[in-house]
Motif scaffolding. Sequence first.
Motif, PDB file in Angstrom:
ATOM      1  N   ALA A  95       0.846  -1.187   0.000  1.00 17.67           N
ATOM      2  CA  ALA A  95       0.000   0.000   0.000  1.00 17.67           C
ATOM      3  C   ALA A  95       0.884   1.240   0.000  1.00 17.67           C
ATOM      4  N   ASP A  96       0.433   2.296  -0.657  1.00 17.65           N
ATOM      5  CA  ASP A  96       1.207   3.531  -0.712  1.00 17.65           C
ATOM      6  C   ASP A  96       0.996   4.376   0.535  1.00 17.65           C
ATOM      7  N   ASP A  97      -0.185   4.289   1.118  1.00 16.60           N
ATOM      8  CA  ASP A  97      -0.485   5.055   2.320  1.00 16.60           C
ATOM      9  C   ASP A  97      -1.711   4.439   2.988  1.00 16.60           C
ATOM     10  N   TYR A  98      -2.056   4.940   4.165  1.00 18.99           N
ATOM     11  CA  TYR A  98      -3.234   4.439   4.870  1.00 18.99           C
ATOM     12  C   TYR A  98      -3.952   5.609   5.538  1.00 18.99           C
ATOM     13  N   LEU A  99      -5.205   5.384   5.859  1.00 20.43           N
ATOM     14  CA  LEU A  99      -6.003   6.389   6.554  1.00 20.43           C
ATOM     15  C   LEU A  99      -6.915   5.670   7.536  1.00 20.43           C
ATOM     16  N   PRO A 100      -6.825   5.994   8.828  1.00 25.45           N
ATOM     17  CA  PRO A 100      -7.665   5.315   9.821  1.00 25.45           C
ATOM     18  C   PRO A 100      -9.100   5.826   9.814  1.00 25.45           C
ATOM     19  N   LYS A 101     -10.056   4.910   9.967  1.00 26.42           N
ATOM     20  CA  LYS A 101     -11.465   5.276  10.079  1.00 26.42           C
ATOM     21  C   LYS A 101     -11.807   5.582  11.535  1.00 26.42           C
ATOM     22  N   PRO A 102     -12.769   6.481  11.785  1.00 28.51           N
ATOM     23  CA  PRO A 102     -13.425   7.373  10.808  1.00 28.51           C
ATOM     24  C   PRO A 102     -12.481   8.509  10.421  1.00 28.51           C
ATOM     25  N   PHE A 103     -12.694   9.075   9.243  1.00 24.99           N
ATOM     26  CA  PHE A 103     -11.819  10.127   8.769  1.00 24.99           C
ATOM     27  C   PHE A 103     -12.629  11.238   8.125  1.00 24.99           C
ATOM     28  N   ASN A 104     -12.020  12.407   8.042  1.00 29.41           N
ATOM     29  CA  ASN A 104     -12.615  13.539   7.348  1.00 29.41           C
ATOM     30  C   ASN A 104     -12.315  13.394   5.865  1.00 29.41           C
ATOM     31  N   PRO A 105     -13.317  13.482   4.998  1.00 32.14           N
ATOM     32  CA  PRO A 105     -13.058  13.362   3.552  1.00 32.14           C
ATOM     33  C   PRO A 105     -11.966  14.303   3.061  1.00 32.14           C
ATOM     34  N   ARG A 106     -11.813  15.449   3.734  1.00 35.00           N
ATOM     35  CA  ARG A 106     -10.756  16.380   3.346  1.00 35.00           C
ATOM     36  C   ARG A 106      -9.374  15.756   3.524  1.00 35.00           C
TER      37      ARG A 106
END
Length: 233
Positions: A95-106
């Motif tokens: 994976a190139d990056d990750y984002l933890p949930k919940p997250f701001n669409p911005r």
Amino acid sequence: MNRILVIDDDTELCELLSDYLGGEGFLVETVNHGTEGATQALEQEYTLVVLDVMLPGMSGFDVLRRIRETSKVPVIMLTARGDDVDRIVGLELGADDYLPKPFNPRELIARIRAVQRRMDTSDSGTRKSDDGELRVGDIVLCPTNRSVKRDGTTVELTSVEFTLLTVLLKQAGNVISREELVEKALGRRLSAYDRSIDVHVSALRKKLGKEYAGEERIKTIRGIGYLYTRAEA
């Protein structure tokens, strides 16, 4: 066109992202099943894939494995907040990056733009550079076709690993801070407790070999960053 595939079984989130990303100029397609998502990601052309870990039919990790067998399309994984294991596994699988949930669409927009800037900078640099290949020890990196060879054998790298290695080779013999590596390789600022760059460095070590000519290939400089050794055989 910036075409993005979102693979997530949360239909409400998919609708939200379709509207939000659509408003930012992206063409968004969504799939709510792991197996179908993997197939669509490989059969069609996308600028980027947003991939959830928890999926029916096939886990996000298995989807990523299948994608990485033949494709280098950038992938941002969505993980449960606080689940460091999922983040590390995702990065190790490519994976190139990750984002933890919940997250701001911005925040997702910011991550997507960061990946795009990294790719654009790499492509632009390739066109304008007169330096040609980068050669350090047994490694030859060619920016023109984004290939890497070790002792003449091709080494398959993800897009972020290729960019990271380029930065390291260009400054071989010099210490590079984690902050600088994150900005240049991931296209964003280093945040607290963010270990993603360390996982990418670990992946490079595994693919290139931890040692060369009796020295550690990529040295960890505790509290600062990393150094790619200039050891010669």
